[in-house]
Write an enzyme that holds these catalytic residues in place. Structure first.
Site, mmCIF file in Angstrom:
data_model
loop_
_atom_site.group_PDB
_atom_site.id
_atom_site.type_symbol
_atom_site.label_atom_id
_atom_site.label_comp_id
_atom_site.label_asym_id
_atom_site.label_seq_id
_atom_site.Cartn_x
_atom_site.Cartn_y
_atom_site.Cartn_z
ATOM 1 N N LYS A 179 20.037 17.278 40.543
ATOM 2 C CA LYS A 179 19.695 18.153 39.417
ATOM 3 C C LYS A 179 19.242 17.319 38.223
ATOM 4 O O LYS A 179 20.033 16.612 37.613
ATOM 5 C CB LYS A 179 20.881 19.025 38.983
ATOM 6 C CG LYS A 179 20.397 20.129 38.040
ATOM 7 C CD LYS A 179 21.456 20.701 37.140
ATOM 8 C CE LYS A 179 21.692 19.954 35.868
ATOM 9 N NZ LYS A 179 20.581 19.999 34.882
ATOM 10 N N GLU A 184 29.270 7.912 20.076
ATOM 11 C CA GLU A 184 27.930 7.608 20.577
ATOM 12 C C GLU A 184 26.916 8.424 19.755
ATOM 13 O O GLU A 184 26.963 9.654 19.765
ATOM 14 C CB GLU A 184 27.886 8.018 22.047
ATOM 15 C CG GLU A 184 26.688 7.544 22.789
ATOM 16 C CD GLU A 184 26.792 7.845 24.295
ATOM 17 O OE1 GLU A 184 27.298 8.915 24.664
ATOM 18 O OE2 GLU A 184 26.333 7.003 25.081
ATOM 19 N N CYS A 235 22.667 4.709 27.311
ATOM 20 C CA CYS A 235 24.132 4.749 27.391
ATOM 21 C C CYS A 235 24.740 3.403 26.993
ATOM 22 O O CYS A 235 25.815 3.359 26.411
ATOM 23 C CB CYS A 235 24.574 5.154 28.781
ATOM 24 S SG CYS A 235 23.732 4.252 30.077
ATOM 25 N N GLU A 257 29.068 7.819 35.410
ATOM 26 C CA GLU A 257 28.484 6.825 34.492
ATOM 27 C C GLU A 257 28.292 7.552 33.173
ATOM 28 O O GLU A 257 27.413 8.402 33.051
ATOM 29 C CB GLU A 257 27.164 6.304 35.068
ATOM 30 C CG GLU A 257 26.768 4.962 34.501
ATOM 31 C CD GLU A 257 25.830 5.098 33.323
ATOM 32 O OE1 GLU A 257 26.356 5.198 32.179
ATOM 33 O OE2 GLU A 257 24.620 5.109 33.534
HETATM 34 P P1 NDP Z 1 25.123 16.139 29.274
HETATM 35 O O1 NDP Z 1 26.258 15.324 29.746
HETATM 36 O O2 NDP Z 1 25.367 17.555 28.943
HETATM 37 O O3 NDP Z 1 23.940 16.130 30.374
HETATM 38 C C1 NDP Z 1 23.853 15.309 31.505
HETATM 39 C C2 NDP Z 1 23.507 16.140 32.738
HETATM 40 O O4 NDP Z 1 24.596 16.996 33.078
HETATM 41 C C3 NDP Z 1 22.313 17.071 32.549
HETATM 42 O O5 NDP Z 1 21.614 17.194 33.768
HETATM 43 C C4 NDP Z 1 23.009 18.364 32.187
HETATM 44 O O6 NDP Z 1 22.204 19.498 32.358
HETATM 45 C C5 NDP Z 1 24.177 18.356 33.134
HETATM 46 N N1 NDP Z 1 25.285 19.216 32.734
HETATM 47 C C6 NDP Z 1 25.538 19.784 31.528
HETATM 48 N N2 NDP Z 1 26.698 20.482 31.575
HETATM 49 C C7 NDP Z 1 27.185 20.354 32.828
HETATM 50 C C8 NDP Z 1 28.362 20.822 33.497
HETATM 51 N N3 NDP Z 1 29.271 21.565 32.863
HETATM 52 N N4 NDP Z 1 28.556 20.483 34.785
HETATM 53 C C9 NDP Z 1 27.670 19.709 35.437
HETATM 54 N N5 NDP Z 1 26.539 19.238 34.870
HETATM 55 C C10 NDP Z 1 26.294 19.545 33.580
HETATM 56 O O7 NDP Z 1 24.462 15.418 28.057
HETATM 57 P P2 NDP Z 1 23.633 16.091 26.857
HETATM 58 O O8 NDP Z 1 22.259 16.237 27.306
HETATM 59 O O9 NDP Z 1 24.292 17.351 26.370
HETATM 60 O O10 NDP Z 1 23.773 14.999 25.731
HETATM 61 C C11 NDP Z 1 24.940 15.016 24.890
HETATM 62 C C12 NDP Z 1 25.349 13.631 24.498
HETATM 63 O O11 NDP Z 1 25.765 12.967 25.691
HETATM 64 C C13 NDP Z 1 24.253 12.754 23.932
HETATM 65 O O12 NDP Z 1 24.133 12.899 22.564
HETATM 66 C C14 NDP Z 1 24.749 11.397 24.311
HETATM 67 O O13 NDP Z 1 25.678 10.956 23.347
HETATM 68 C C15 NDP Z 1 25.448 11.612 25.623
HETATM 69 N N6 NDP Z 1 24.621 11.269 26.785
HETATM 70 C C16 NDP Z 1 24.922 10.137 27.456
HETATM 71 C C17 NDP Z 1 24.148 9.746 28.513
HETATM 72 C C18 NDP Z 1 24.429 8.511 29.261
HETATM 73 O O14 NDP Z 1 23.551 7.980 29.948
HETATM 74 N N7 NDP Z 1 25.637 7.990 29.200
HETATM 75 C C19 NDP Z 1 22.971 10.496 28.941
HETATM 76 C C20 NDP Z 1 22.767 11.725 28.206
HETATM 77 C C21 NDP Z 1 23.581 12.058 27.169
HETATM 78 P P3 NDP Z 1 21.343 20.002 31.096
HETATM 79 O O15 NDP Z 1 20.356 18.958 30.795
HETATM 80 O O16 NDP Z 1 20.717 21.205 31.590
HETATM 81 O O17 NDP Z 1 22.323 20.260 29.996
#
Ligand code: NDP
Length: 484
Positions: free
Chosen positions: A189, A394, A297, A263
């Site tokens: 996904k 973060e 990240c 991760e």
């Molecule tokens: P999320 O953790 O929400 O998104 C990561 C993935 O998980 C996306 O594909 C998202 O879908 C999906 N997702 C969201 N909710 C769920 C759930 N309940 N169960 C399973 N999968 C889910 O990150 P955000 O995009 O909301 O970003 C928020 C913050 O997270 C950022 O500001 C940053 O600080 C951090 N972040 C960290 C990352 C890393 O690499 N460590 C990467 C991205 C974000 P969808 O996109 O549709 O919400």
């Protein structure tokens, strides 16, 4: 004495990468069972270019029945895929890697259009590394037991893989390549704001004649991700994203016997000692925090400088920040592109406001930002206290928080004073000091005199709230294998 020399200002002419060669469809279905399908109970949602707010394409989002259908297709395909010899599976991965290389220019442009990152980065980092990951794991497919100390191995089964928006194609490659090499099938996904390169990867799987159902790609929002991890017939979840969603997934899997790799976030310390080559360190600091607008990240977002050189380093850094070019992601001169989404821009703004509110000193580069799209100019905070939110949370944006230290022991203590433990950087002239500090840091990756350096042969992953499990190299095979 008066300086009579003429001052020449060197500027850059625009060098836009043309999107003319990109052939996107107007609308994309879900990729399930080897074909693009209309959603059964999902919706269709536009994906926009964050630099212009224009619609790039319409994307099918999976509903619960679509998620179930993708898992069923993966289950049906898994025994046949696992029964192939490793050599045969490896050939498919080689084909995918070669096709990524053939379509590299198109993938780079689409990645920048859908996500906002500078095309220089998608062209030179994301796409080549994605191909390299497939090449690397293609090589492992017929040598799996060598990767785990000569023991007997078997695939886990069906992997549910959820990736974020900061490296959409690269994270898809990090997830798919080891899973497939080990004989698993996958349901991937992508993030809701960046589904396009994953869908182009689905086309590549078709072109490579990957057996149907081995890979399904189902764009969707968080609810699709939540439904996927709750599917009863999965054997593995691999997630990259925020710590809060990671914890949520861990709770959903409790007691189910499903293998999990997380991760998650980071607040990585980039530690500059007084004996470092300071100009080189400044380049590393810039790369550490402004690469991909800080949407990384492992970004070096906590810059820790030895007090004796703090003013010098901050002065050089501020001067260098003023020369970063912020703007059109498709311009090959651009250093800092668009923020990925309005929501992310709001998150960055909220945390920067909190930093000012708590008394840290903020400086933001004065640059002209485009009138449409989502942008944030490079920003530095000094006089940051370890308890400030900008030193703890973060930010995931082009914002660096500077802390200082006096001794090596204090540097280690401050660097480890975080709930996270994903990565760290050390800048020093002394090899022994670098090894000593690196071994004391609670971080999955420690770079010395460099930063944000990735290689498919090297393991990547975190400690503490940055997650567990490793991706990359032979260590990246283990999370996808049953080892007896
Ligand atoms: P999320 O953790 O929400 O998104 C990561 C993935 O998980 C996306 O594909 C998202 O879908 C999906 N997702 C969201 N909710 C769920 C759930 N309940 N169960 C399973 N999968 C889910 O990150 P955000 O995009 O909301 O970003 C928020 C913050 O997270 C950022 O500001 C940053 O600080 C951090 N972040 C960290 C990352 C890393 O690499 N460590 C990467 C991205 C974000 P969808 O996109 O549709 O919400």
């Amino acid at each position: 004495m008066t300086d009579t020399r003429t001052r020449i200002v060197w500027d850059y002419a625009p060098a836009p990468e043309s999107p003319d060669h990109v052939r996107l469809r107007d609308s994309y279905g879900l990729f399930v069972g080897g074909e693009f399908r209309d959603p059964v109970d999902g919706t269709r949602v536009p994906t926009i270019n964050p630099a212009t707010e224009e619609v790039v394409a319409e994307i099918a989002f999976a509903g619960p029945q679509d998620v179930r259908g993708a898992v069923e297709a993966a289950r049906a395909a898994q025994p046949g895929w696992a029964a192939l010899t490793g050599l045969e599976r490896g050939k498919y991965l080689f084909r995918i890697a070669r096709l990524i290389q053939e379509r590299a220019r198109e993938l780079a442009v689409v990645e920048s259009m859908d996500g906002g990152k500078p095309v220089r980065e998608s062209r030179d980092v994301d796409v080549p590394l994605a191909a390299a990951h497939f090449f690397h794991y293609a090589g492992w497919a017929d040598k799996l037991s060598y990767g785990v100390g000569g023991r007997e191995v078997a695939p886990l089964g069906v992997a549910a893989q959820i990736v974020p928006w900061n490296f959409p194609l690269l994270m898809a490659a990090w997830k798919l390549a080891p899973a497939l090499a080990c004989g698993n099938t996958s349901v991937l996904k992508p993030a809701e704001t960046t589904p396009l390169t994953a869908l182009l990867l689905a086309e590549i799987c078709q072109e490579a004649e990957l057996p149907e159902g081995v890979v399904s790609i189902i764009p969707g929002d968080g609810s699709a991700g939540a439904a996927l991890v709750r599917e009863p017939d999965i054997d593995k979840v691999a997630f990259t994203g925020s710590t809060s969603v990671g914890k949520n997934i861990q709770a959903a899997l409790a007691g189910r016997g499903v293998s999990l790799t997380l991760e998650l976030g980071g607040k990585s310390a980039n530690v500059v000692f007084e004996d470092a080559a300071l100009d080189q360190a400044v380049e590393g600091i810039v790369n550490g925090i402004f690469f991909n607008q800080g949407h990384v990240c492992c970004a070096g977002s906590r810059l820790m400088i030895q007090e004796s050189v703090a003013d010098v380093v901050v002065g050089k850094l501020w001067e260098r920040m003023g020369r970063l070019r912020v703007g059109d992601p498709l311009d090959k001169n651009t250093d800092v592109g668009a923020i990925n989404s309005r929501e992310q821009l709001e998150r960055i703004t909220e945390l920067v406001d909190a930093g000012e509110g708590e008394g840290a000193q903020r400086r933001t580069v004065a640059c002209e930002l485009p009138s449409r799209g989502f942008w944030y100019a490079p920003t530095i905070f000094t006089e940051v206290a370890p308890a400030h939110r900008i030193a703890v949370e973060e930010i995931f944006g082009p914002v660096v928080s500077v802390l200082t230290f006096r001794t090596q022991a204090e540097a280690i203590e401050k660097a480890n004073n975080s709930a996270y433990g994903l990565a760290a950087g050390i800048w020093t002239d002394k090899g022994a000091k670098a090894f000593e500090v690196a071994s004391a840091l609670q971080a999955g990756v420690v770079w010395q005199n460099t930063y944000n350096h990735f290689d498919p042969t090297a393991a990547f992953g975190g400690y503490k709230e940055s997650g567990f499990g490793r991706e990359g190299g032979p260590a990246g095979l283990r999370p996808y294998l049953r080892v007896s």
